[in-house]
Design a protein around this motif. Structure first.
Motif, PDB file in Angstrom:
ATOM      1  N   LEU A   1       4.725  -2.761  17.655  1.00 11.87           N
ATOM      2  CA  LEU A   1       3.551  -2.048  16.673  1.00 11.87           C
ATOM      3  C   LEU A   1       5.471  -1.592  15.600  1.00 11.87           C
ATOM      4  N   LYS A   2       5.835  -1.510  16.605  1.00 16.22           N
ATOM      5  CA  LYS A   2       6.993  -1.280  15.639  1.00 16.22           C
ATOM      6  C   LYS A   2       7.436  -2.457  14.807  1.00 16.22           C
ATOM      7  N   SER A   3       7.743  -3.644  14.840  1.00 21.53           N
ATOM      8  CA  SER A   3       7.619  -4.423  14.507  1.00 21.53           C
ATOM      9  C   SER A   3       7.484  -4.822  12.904  1.00 21.53           C
ATOM     10  N   TYR A   4       5.608  -4.932  13.845  1.00 23.51           N
ATOM     11  CA  TYR A   4       4.471  -4.907  12.457  1.00 23.51           C
ATOM     12  C   TYR A   4       5.045  -3.936  11.262  1.00 23.51           C
ATOM     13  N   ILE A   5       5.331  -2.818  11.798  1.00 25.47           N
ATOM     14  CA  ILE A   5       5.497  -1.471  10.497  1.00 25.47           C
ATOM     15  C   ILE A   5       6.508  -2.096   9.966  1.00 25.47           C
ATOM     16  N   GLU A   6       8.145  -2.850  10.696  1.00 30.26           N
ATOM     17  CA  GLU A   6       9.047  -2.692  10.115  1.00 30.26           C
ATOM     18  C   GLU A   6       8.936  -4.387   8.385  1.00 30.26           C
ATOM     19  N   THR A   7       8.011  -4.568   9.273  1.00 29.87           N
ATOM     20  CA  THR A   7       7.819  -6.384   8.425  1.00 29.87           C
ATOM     21  C   THR A   7       6.469  -6.272   7.933  1.00 29.87           C
ATOM     22  N   THR A   8       5.637  -5.383   7.590  1.00 30.86           N
ATOM     23  CA  THR A   8       4.568  -5.132   6.690  1.00 30.86           C
ATOM     24  C   THR A   8       4.530  -4.160   5.955  1.00 30.86           C
ATOM     25  N   VAL A   9       5.258  -3.370   6.402  1.00 32.50           N
ATOM     26  CA  VAL A   9       5.039  -1.697   5.723  1.00 32.50           C
ATOM     27  C   VAL A   9       6.169  -1.333   4.336  1.00 32.50           C
TER      28      VAL A   9
ATOM     29  N   ALA B   1       0.749  -1.225  -0.429  1.00 34.58           N
ATOM     30  CA  ALA B   1      -0.102  -0.161   0.256  1.00 34.58           C
ATOM     31  C   ALA B   1       1.179   1.261  -0.163  1.00 34.58           C
ATOM     32  N   ALA B   2       0.776   2.401  -0.578  1.00 33.26           N
ATOM     33  CA  ALA B   2       1.054   2.867  -0.501  1.00 33.26           C
ATOM     34  C   ALA B   2       0.888   4.264   0.374  1.00 33.26           C
ATOM     35  N   LEU B   3      -0.321   4.177   1.293  1.00 34.56           N
ATOM     36  CA  LEU B   3      -0.346   4.960   2.313  1.00 34.56           C
ATOM     37  C   LEU B   3      -1.252   3.450   3.785  1.00 34.56           C
ATOM     38  N   THR B   4      -0.777   3.660   4.540  1.00 29.39           N
ATOM     39  CA  THR B   4      -0.869   2.203   5.984  1.00 29.39           C
ATOM     40  C   THR B   4      -1.958   2.943   7.267  1.00 29.39           C
ATOM     41  N   CYS B   5      -2.637   2.545   7.480  1.00 28.61           N
ATOM     42  CA  CYS B   5      -3.713   3.075   8.842  1.00 28.61           C
ATOM     43  C   CYS B   5      -3.799   2.786   9.285  1.00 28.61           C
ATOM     44  N   ILE B   6      -3.275   2.091  10.677  1.00 30.20           N
ATOM     45  CA  ILE B   6      -3.279   1.219  11.766  1.00 30.20           C
ATOM     46  C   ILE B   6      -3.613   2.357  12.694  1.00 30.20           C
ATOM     47  N   VAL B   7      -4.867   1.780  13.921  1.00 32.67           N
ATOM     48  CA  VAL B   7      -5.552   2.145  14.615  1.00 32.67           C
ATOM     49  C   VAL B   7      -4.836   1.758  15.692  1.00 32.67           C
ATOM     50  N   ASN B   8      -4.664   2.211  16.424  1.00 34.43           N
ATOM     51  CA  ASN B   8      -3.619   1.525  17.839  1.00 34.43           C
ATOM     52  C   ASN B   8      -3.534   1.422  19.162  1.00 34.43           C
ATOM     53  N   PRO B   9      -4.830   1.526  20.237  1.00 37.45           N
ATOM     54  CA  PRO B   9      -5.859   1.198  20.330  1.00 37.45           C
ATOM     55  C   PRO B   9      -6.362   0.870  18.939  1.00 37.45           C
ATOM     56  N   ASN B  10      -7.628  -0.275  18.743  1.00 37.12           N
ATOM     57  CA  ASN B  10      -8.391  -0.064  18.085  1.00 37.12           C
ATOM     58  C   ASN B  10      -9.643  -0.092  18.058  1.00 37.12           C
TER      59      ASN B  10
END
Ligand SMILES: Cc1ncc(COP(=O)(O)O)c(C=O)c1O
Length: 388
Positions: free
Chosen positions: A180-188, A159-168
């Protein structure tokens, strides 16, 4: 299904609502995104709004008074630099280095304005939520309105733009900071934009800052410098400080440059004087007790709400969300029961948010954490929903 209940229009005339889940009198559902918080004004027996995730303590009094006082000077424009409110907020967010945060901070007319602003400014291309399948809808609404393709969180296309709501919101899921950091590092993907919504994160505890992206300025810099990933941290302040009608949000940009670019295209004076004054006081020592009380009572009230719902449903519902949050997400496992729960709550003057609208979760209902005596009314209204 329960019988229709009467409703009242804004001009006071009675209007028939087909059942508690009807939205047709409130939202133009073809063009607008459904949101809780509209029904209270139409209920002549209104007691408390359980349909929004605002602070159960109500609006902080000293800050509210400051907003009222600001109306006296409403014949003047608000300050173009959003000061001194912006400095107060920067100091509230990260007192350890508020100047760094301040240089990347922008206030908005609710987070909604800033969500839209960042969505417009981000490079063209698909939009993705993540990691949860259901999340707060405003990000998707804005992406669709601007012509972006919407992808599932696990879609292989980047995606060009990823939006994470945390807490959701609404599920109440939460990733602690390292996850959270690891999720961004590995999926974005590299050279893309990420928005992380931390509106509900300050509820975490008095130590909330240390589990927030706000504390990660080195990591944020590094993500941008080494991979071109621009992470924006979004906050709606209308929930924590219960001022949804006042409209207050902020965004911390990854770099000063990103902040300047947003400021260039932001509508001037989008945050009005009462909202700026409110923010100034609510982030000052004058309202420190309010937050201490928030952390003290929210989890206690929530635990009691969960206990009462569990007693009521006799093990037939699932109640979701982290214990520190200002709401519960209830899966009633039956669309008919959930629809009736919405109708009964509305009829008793304590509206809740139906999961069916926007989230398409027709067995789910979201209810805010409220004072035990207000919960009494909701629980009373829901007696008999479950066959025991
Ligand atoms: C997670 C989250 N982010 C952002 C918003 C937008 O809020 P506002 O525009 O009122 O600041 C909301 C409102 O419900 C929300 O729940």
């Amino acid at each position: 299904m329960l019988t229709p209940i009467p409703n009242v229009t804004a001009n006071g005339t009675k209007k028939e609502v087909t059942n508690g889940t009807s939205t047709k009198t409130l939202w133009d559902t073809k063009t607008q995104q459904y949101h809780g918080g509209q029904e209270w004004q139409f209920l002549d027996n209104f007691i408390e709004d359980f349909s929004v995730t605002t602070n159960g303590l109500g609006t902080p009094r000293k800050a509210l008074q400051a907003a009222r006082d600001a109306l006296e000077v409403c014949h003047h424009y608000p300050p173009a630099d959003q000061e001194p409110a912006k400095t107060y907020l920067a100091n509230f967010l990260w007192p350890e280095d508020y100047q760094d945060v301040h240089s990347r901070l922008l206030l908005g007319n609710g987070a909604s304005e800033l969500i839209d602003l960042v969505t417009r400014a981000a490079p063209e291309g698909p939009w993705k939520p993540g990691p949860w399948k259901i999340q707060y809808k405003e990000y998707e609404r804005s992406a669709i309105a601007l012509g972006r393709t919407v992808l599932r969180p696990d879609h292989p296309t980047s995606a060009a733009l990823t939006c994470i709501v945390n807490p959701n919101n609404p599920t109440g899921d939460y990733m602690p900071i390292e996850e959270l950091k690891s999720y961004i590092e590995t999926t974005v993907a590299d050279n893309t934009v990420v928005m992380v919504d931390e509106s509900m994160q300050p509820w975490h505890s008095p130590e909330f800052r240390h589990d927030s992206l706000i504390s990660q300025s080195e990591w944020l810099k590094n993500m941008f410098n080494t991979r071109g990933i621009a992470v924006f941290i979004m906050h709606s302040w209308t929930k924590l400080w219960s001022c949804t009608g006042l409209r207050l949000g902020s965004v911390v940009c990854p770099t000063v440059d990103h902040c300047i670019k947003l400021k260039k295209v932001q509508v001037p004076w989008s945050v009005n004087l009462p909202a700026l004054k409110f923010l100034e006081v609510v982030t000052s020592d004058e309202e420190k007790d309010y937050l201490d009380e928030t952390w003290a009572v929210t989890s206690e009230w929530r635990a009691s709400l969960v206990e009462r719902l569990e007693e009521l449903c006799n093990g037939q519902w699932e109640i979701h969300g982290k214990p520190f949050l200002s709401w519960v997400w209830i899966d009633m496992k039956d669309a008919r029961v959930a629809a009736d729960a919405v109708t009964l709550a509305k009829r008793a003057g304590v509206p809740v948010r139906a999961g069916v609208h926007g989230y398409a979760c027709d067995t789910c209902v979201r209810a805010a954490v409220r004072k035990p005596e207000q919960v009494d009314v909701l629980v009373q209204a829901w007696k008999g929903l479950v066959d025991v």
